[in-house]
Design a protein around this motif. Structure first.
Motif, PDB file in Angstrom:
ATOM      1  N   SER A 701       0.723  -1.395  -0.046  1.00  0.00           N
ATOM      2  CA  SER A 701       0.047   0.022   0.096  1.00  0.00           C
ATOM      3  C   SER A 701       0.681   1.198  -0.122  1.00  0.00           C
ATOM      4  O   SER A 701       0.302   2.502  -0.439  1.00  0.00           O
ATOM      5  CB  SER A 701      -0.976  -0.141   1.360  1.00  0.00           C
ATOM      6  N   ASP A 702       2.115   1.281   0.371  1.00  0.00           N
ATOM      7  CA  ASP A 702       2.968   2.557   0.491  1.00  0.00           C
ATOM      8  C   ASP A 702       3.887   2.626  -0.613  1.00  0.00           C
ATOM      9  O   ASP A 702       4.840   3.430  -0.596  1.00  0.00           O
ATOM     10  CB  ASP A 702       3.727   2.238   1.787  1.00  0.00           C
ATOM     11  N   GLU A 703       3.718   1.790  -1.641  1.00  0.00           N
ATOM     12  CA  GLU A 703       4.434   1.915  -2.950  1.00  0.00           C
ATOM     13  C   GLU A 703       3.866   2.730  -3.830  1.00  0.00           C
ATOM     14  O   GLU A 703       2.792   2.732  -3.980  1.00  0.00           O
ATOM     15  CB  GLU A 703       4.914   0.662  -3.426  1.00  0.00           C
ATOM     16  N   ASP A 704       4.732   3.604  -4.519  1.00  0.00           N
ATOM     17  CA  ASP A 704       4.242   4.390  -5.704  1.00  0.00           C
ATOM     18  C   ASP A 704       4.305   3.485  -6.950  1.00  0.00           C
ATOM     19  O   ASP A 704       5.344   3.246  -7.518  1.00  0.00           O
ATOM     20  CB  ASP A 704       5.046   5.775  -5.736  1.00  0.00           C
ATOM     21  N   MET A 705       2.987   3.234  -7.296  1.00  0.00           N
ATOM     22  CA  MET A 705       3.069   2.470  -8.455  1.00  0.00           C
ATOM     23  C   MET A 705       2.672   3.088  -9.805  1.00  0.00           C
ATOM     24  O   MET A 705       2.349   2.343 -10.921  1.00  0.00           O
ATOM     25  CB  MET A 705       1.696   1.524  -8.366  1.00  0.00           C
ATOM     26  N   GLN A 706       3.153   4.180  -9.857  1.00  0.00           N
ATOM     27  CA  GLN A 706       2.854   5.258 -11.039  1.00  0.00           C
ATOM     28  C   GLN A 706       3.928   4.599 -12.318  1.00  0.00           C
ATOM     29  O   GLN A 706       3.389   4.811 -13.374  1.00  0.00           O
ATOM     30  CB  GLN A 706       3.025   6.786 -10.821  1.00  0.00           C
ATOM     31  N   ARG A 707       4.940   4.097 -12.040  1.00  0.00           N
ATOM     32  CA  ARG A 707       5.878   3.650 -12.952  1.00  0.00           C
ATOM     33  C   ARG A 707       6.034   2.083 -13.046  1.00  0.00           C
ATOM     34  O   ARG A 707       6.658   1.652 -13.527  1.00  0.00           O
ATOM     35  CB  ARG A 707       7.191   4.336 -12.541  1.00  0.00           C
ATOM     36  N   VAL A 708       5.212   1.565 -12.349  1.00  0.00           N
ATOM     37  CA  VAL A 708       5.149  -0.151 -12.060  1.00  0.00           C
ATOM     38  C   VAL A 708       3.897  -0.522 -12.749  1.00  0.00           C
ATOM     39  O   VAL A 708       2.735  -0.145 -12.432  1.00  0.00           O
ATOM     40  CB  VAL A 708       5.266  -0.440 -10.550  1.00  0.00           C
ATOM     41  N   ALA A 709       3.959  -1.524 -13.446  1.00  0.00           N
ATOM     42  CA  ALA A 709       2.929  -2.537 -14.136  1.00  0.00           C
ATOM     43  C   ALA A 709       2.945  -3.886 -13.571  1.00  0.00           C
ATOM     44  O   ALA A 709       3.998  -4.227 -13.222  1.00  0.00           O
ATOM     45  CB  ALA A 709       2.850  -2.247 -15.644  1.00  0.00           C
ATOM     46  N   ILE A 710       1.696  -4.442 -13.417  1.00  0.00           N
ATOM     47  CA  ILE A 710       1.804  -6.024 -13.090  1.00  0.00           C
ATOM     48  C   ILE A 710       1.348  -6.823 -14.265  1.00  0.00           C
ATOM     49  O   ILE A 710       0.403  -6.281 -15.087  1.00  0.00           O
ATOM     50  CB  ILE A 710       0.980  -6.362 -11.843  1.00  0.00           C
ATOM     51  N   ALA A 711       1.981  -8.094 -14.544  1.00  0.00           N
ATOM     52  CA  ALA A 711       1.778  -8.457 -15.907  1.00  0.00           C
ATOM     53  C   ALA A 711       0.990  -9.468 -15.515  1.00  0.00           C
ATOM     54  O   ALA A 711       0.723 -10.550 -14.526  1.00  0.00           O
ATOM     55  CB  ALA A 711       3.030  -9.344 -16.385  1.00  0.00           C
ATOM     56  N   GLU A 738     -12.559  -9.151  -3.994  1.00  0.00           N
ATOM     57  CA  GLU A 738     -12.960 -10.258  -3.222  1.00  0.00           C
ATOM     58  C   GLU A 738     -11.594 -11.163  -3.065  1.00  0.00           C
ATOM     59  O   GLU A 738     -11.381 -11.717  -1.929  1.00  0.00           O
ATOM     60  CB  GLU A 738     -14.086 -11.067  -3.684  1.00  0.00           C
ATOM     61  N   TYR A 739     -10.960 -11.311  -4.316  1.00  0.00           N
ATOM     62  CA  TYR A 739      -9.805 -12.218  -4.075  1.00  0.00           C
ATOM     63  C   TYR A 739      -8.623 -11.263  -3.280  1.00  0.00           C
ATOM     64  O   TYR A 739      -7.920 -11.987  -2.490  1.00  0.00           O
ATOM     65  CB  TYR A 739      -9.512 -12.360  -5.751  1.00  0.00           C
ATOM     66  N   THR A 740      -8.319 -10.058  -3.386  1.00  0.00           N
ATOM     67  CA  THR A 740      -7.674  -9.325  -2.728  1.00  0.00           C
ATOM     68  C   THR A 740      -7.743  -9.266  -1.276  1.00  0.00           C
ATOM     69  O   THR A 740      -6.895  -9.460  -0.519  1.00  0.00           O
ATOM     70  CB  THR A 740      -7.154  -8.012  -3.175  1.00  0.00           C
ATOM     71  N   GLU A 741      -9.071  -9.181  -0.868  1.00  0.00           N
ATOM     72  CA  GLU A 741      -9.533  -9.323   0.524  1.00  0.00           C
ATOM     73  C   GLU A 741      -9.148 -10.616   1.146  1.00  0.00           C
ATOM     74  O   GLU A 741      -8.711 -10.757   2.144  1.00  0.00           O
ATOM     75  CB  GLU A 741     -11.129  -8.959   0.358  1.00  0.00           C
ATOM     76  N   GLU A 742      -9.313 -11.801   0.446  1.00  0.00           N
ATOM     77  CA  GLU A 742      -8.723 -13.294   0.696  1.00  0.00           C
ATOM     78  C   GLU A 742      -7.518 -13.021   0.966  1.00  0.00           C
ATOM     79  O   GLU A 742      -6.843 -13.633   2.214  1.00  0.00           O
ATOM     80  CB  GLU A 742      -9.320 -14.212  -0.483  1.00  0.00           C
ATOM     81  N   LEU A 743      -6.338 -12.423   0.075  1.00  0.00           N
ATOM     82  CA  LEU A 743      -5.021 -12.494   0.362  1.00  0.00           C
ATOM     83  C   LEU A 743      -4.641 -11.715   1.589  1.00  0.00           C
ATOM     84  O   LEU A 743      -3.687 -12.168   2.327  1.00  0.00           O
ATOM     85  CB  LEU A 743      -4.358 -11.894  -0.942  1.00  0.00           C
ATOM     86  N   GLU A 744      -5.182 -10.550   2.089  1.00  0.00           N
ATOM     87  CA  GLU A 744      -5.240  -9.859   3.322  1.00  0.00           C
ATOM     88  C   GLU A 744      -5.596 -10.688   4.308  1.00  0.00           C
ATOM     89  O   GLU A 744      -4.836 -10.484   5.395  1.00  0.00           O
ATOM     90  CB  GLU A 744      -6.219  -8.645   3.016  1.00  0.00           C
ATOM     91  N   GLN A 745      -6.593 -11.567   4.263  1.00  0.00           N
ATOM     92  CA  GLN A 745      -7.240 -12.447   5.569  1.00  0.00           C
ATOM     93  C   GLN A 745      -5.833 -13.381   5.570  1.00  0.00           C
ATOM     94  O   GLN A 745      -5.542 -13.647   6.847  1.00  0.00           O
ATOM     95  CB  GLN A 745      -8.399 -12.932   5.039  1.00  0.00           C
TER      96      GLN A 745
END
Length: 763
Positions: A701-711, A738-745
């Motif tokens: 959550s604390d990363e600047d993703m402006q120059r970052v893409a996920i493949a 829903e999927y990312t919430e599961e990862l957080e849990q």
């Protein structure tokens, strides 16, 4: 009156006893029974011993891969207690994972050819079933199968799995308590050393049911004597009377047979015709019935007159035929890839194009040749001739041999694009975010010929799952040139499914170089298949440049020497040789590249990173693309990729798993992003995600993703697209909330577990 009650009571007790004994097999196969519980998954030999004497009540054949659009042609036979696989091309384990085909009891694999099309999935599959707890594997087929696995020992490390190979070129026979498999070797008429194996499989028949009324009439008391009679043993009563099993049981079922035919070319047709008498005799036997013929034979041979005449002469009209690798098989079976692509396509159609493979037509009716009938339906069977027009099959086409239900197409893999899109719009807030994104911005339109372009074919690590294949990245470096970075299992299939058959072949013709970062199986197992397909497509094509660790040579030389010629398809340039100085000049200029450089990275021995300096310019600046391969954070890679336009970096683990990443010599998401910052890369693309992140990785959550893409698999981006990729994140994360919430849990639970461990250590 007393006699009637006595007989009735005896019959009741007998029925109760027999019900208990005859339901044993069903109980053993029950999902609730301890025999199928975790203990027996971990200790399969115990389960095998328990079930050795039980006749399976369920025997099904499933088409796992139909041979369409880069999918393997493979068939899975499963019973209550054992599994058998026939042919294992690239992608078999991925299809098994997608369709929940459990591999934990797979102990016998039968291969028709030792070429890559039939056994290219063995390296990955053996590693997977080893992890699933299988300890012994029988591998049946032509010569050199065992030697092939042995030659891969550098990158296919089998510590707990013992593989025993059986050479079937002399007509070997395999038999267990479930079925008998006879080998039919076909010798090439042009080269007697070349051999293909066909198979005749015959199920062991189930004994006829015990007739309780006859047992009572014969005076058989309740107890173990009933079990002996049911198992086919004659008994002697205490009074001296002999009771024959045949007198108190119904007739046994007719043994069903099924045949696998593979005639790869006309040079093997004489060998097939030589077995005509044997197959005809099998079809005429009263004790068996040839229910099904499965054809691995390519369409060109299957459609020729000699082959058709052979089928008509040797199999009855009631025998059904399933043709794998037929041009009518239009769908690969990878439905999950279409699902996620349809969902992502809503965000940016040109970045996430719909897959080009031909869509299956769900409304087609069944042809006579694949008519959905029960095997007992003789009238329907008579209409089912091998000469009738066949219809294509897809993954999960099934044929039920026991119970005798015949063909079943209800579970076939299908595509429902409307449902995939509807799923995302059911997510709260997604529709609004998508509308706002499209109102505020759309990606710049690029032509199909735009370059440089980066196409992600595989973005997962270790083993493929249904949404992320293993490592492979295609780069369009010039108008007529492509370079491939890593070549995991199924890479060519990914190309064909993304672009469609015709365009996929065009890409393969323009492929000029393949780079292999290191010798872990998930980074190069697709190499042989891709070299074969390219060579068959363009027999006189210029050899492509293979940039790879020198240690790959023994494996390639073995395959070229013992299996089939591939050494004229590539020119090897060892990665280590480029550390002293970059590869430049006329060798790389046709690729649209001015220089290729490498460095060692922090992973396994002989692991390399690479940088490509392209001839193309973007905004009047040179374009430099750096790829990490697999590595921990590495200063040498930073130095190699200094001032890169794009860094493609592995990000296997989430940040909280930094220690696990260190132990496995991988990087976390934040470490990969920091690598990009340290080398002043304009853009960083994250890939090679652990398969625990099948849809979307857990982002810091604390990363600047402006120059970052996920493949994602089947994602293609230009440099202009990367300028705006970060604008996708709100809608993208909402779509998979829903999927990312599961990862957080999961992360919270993991942290609580670690906290409990720390407290225990302190106390």
């Amino acid at each position: 009156m007393y006699l009637v009650k006595s007989v009735g009571s005896s019959l009741h007790r007998t029925l109760r006893t027999l019900t208990t004994s005859t339901s044993m097999a069903a109980t053993i196969a029950s999902a609730k029974d301890p025999l199928t519980g975790p203990r027996y998954e971990r200790e399969p030999n115990i389960l095998k011993k328990k079930l050795a004497s039980v006749v399976p009540g369920t025997v099904n054949l499933q088409v796992l891969g139909s041979g369409a659009n880069g999918a393997p042609a493979s068939v899975y036979l499963f019973t209550d207690q054992a599994r058998y696989l026939f042919n294992c091309g690239e992608g078999t384990q991925r299809l098994a994972h997608e369709h929940k085909t459990r591999l934990s009891r797979l102990e016998q694999i039968f291969v028709t050819q030792n070429t890559w099309a039939s056994c290219g999935g063995l390296p990955g599959l053996t590693l997977t079933i080893q992890d699933a707890g299988v300890r012994d594997l029988g591998l049946h087929g032509p010569p050199h199968l065992g030697s092939m696995l042995q030659s891969m020992r550098r990158f296919v490390v089998l510590k707990n799995l013992q593989v025993q190979s059986f050479d079937c070129s002399e007509g070997a026979c395999f038999e267990d308590s479930i079925l008998k498999v006879d080998s039919l070797p076909l010798i090439s008429s042009e080269n007697p050393k070349k051999c293909v194996i066909n198979y005749i499989c015959q199920l062991k028949p189930r004994a006829g049911a015990l007739n309780l009324l006859k047992c009572v009439e014969k005076g058989v008391p309740p107890g173990p004597l009933l079990g002996q009679l049911k198992n086919g043993q004659d008994i002697t009563l205490p009074c001296g009377t002999v009771v024959r099993s045949a007198d108190v049981t119904e007739a046994s079922e007719t043994a069903l047979s099924f045949v696998f035919l593979d005639v790869p070319s006309v040079e093997y047709l004489p060998g097939l015709l030589a077995h005509s008498k044997r197959l005809k005799k099998l079809g005429e036997e009263q004790l068996t019935e040839v229910a099904l013929v499965l054809h691995f034979t390519p369409h060109l041979i299957a459609s020729c007159k000699d082959y058709k005449d052979f089928l008509e002469e040797n199999f009855s009209p009631g025998t059904q035929h399933i043709h794998l690798s037929s041009p009518l098989n239009q769908f690969s079976g990878y439905a999950a890839a279409h699902r996620i692509q349809h969902q992502l396509h809503q965000l940016a159609p040109q970045v996430f194009p719909l897959l080009g493979e031909q869509m299956p037509c769900q409304s087609q009716s069944l042809s006579l040749n694949l008519k959905k009938t029960k095997l007992e339906d003789n009238n329907a069977g008579k209409a089912n001739s091998s000469q009738e027009e066949e219809q294509g099959v897809v993954a999960m086409t099934s044929f039920h041999l026991r119970p005798r239900k015949g063909l079943d197409r209800t579970l076939e893999s299908k595509l429902t694009p409307e449902e995939y899109v509807k799923e995302t719009h059911a997510v709260p807030g997604f529709t609004e975010l998508l509308a706002k994104f499209k109102e505020d911005y759309s990606f710049p339109i690029n032509s199909a010929d735009s370059y440089p372009k980066i196409i992600f074919l595989g973005t997962g690590s270790c083993i493929p799952n249904k949404t992320r294949n293993v490592s492979s990245i295609l780069i369009k470096t010039a108008i007529d040139a492509y370079v491939l970075l890593d070549c995991g299992e199924g890479t060519y299939g990914q190309i064909v499914r993304l672009y469609g058959s015709d365009q996929g072949k065009h890409v393969l013709r323009q492929l000029k170089a393949i780079y292999v970062s290191h010798l872990h199986a998930d980074h190069h197992i697709g190499l042989i298949g891709l070299l074969r397909d390219r060579r068959q497509l363009e027999p006189k094509a210029e050899p492509l440049i293979l940039l790879a660790p020198r240690q790959i040579e023994p494996w390639l030389e073995f395959y070229n020497r013992e299996i089939e010629t591939i050494d004229d398809a590539y020119t090897l340039v060892a990665n280590g040789e480029l550390m002293a100085g970059p590869l430049t000049g006329e060798k790389v200029e046709p690729l649209g590249i001015t220089a290729i450089s490498t460095c060692l990275v922090r992973h396994c021995p002989n692991s390399f990173g690479i940088s490509l300096t392209l001839a193309a310019k973007h905004k009047n600046e040179n374009v430099k693309i750096t790829y990490s391969g697999d590595t921990m954070p590495c200063q040498d890679l930073i130095d190699l990729g200094r001032d890169s336009t794009v860094l493609i970096h592995e990000a296997t683990m989430e940040d909280e798993l930094e220690e696990e990443a260190r132990l496995k010599t991988h990087s976390t998401v934040s470490q990969a992003i920091q690598q990009g910052r340290n080398m002043d890369a304009r853009h960083t693309i994250l890939t090679h995600f652990s398969q625990r992140y099948a849809k979307c990785p857990r982002l810091p959550s604390d990363e600047d993703m402006q120059r970052v893409a996920i493949a994602f698999d089947n994602m293609e981006v230009t440099l202009d697209d990367l300028e705006h990729y970060h604008k996708l994140y709100p809608a993208l994360l909402a779509m998979y909330a829903e999927y990312t919430e599961e990862l957080e849990q999961r992360a919270v639970k993991r942290e609580l577990k670690q906290e409990r461990k720390r407290k225990l250590v302190q106390t």
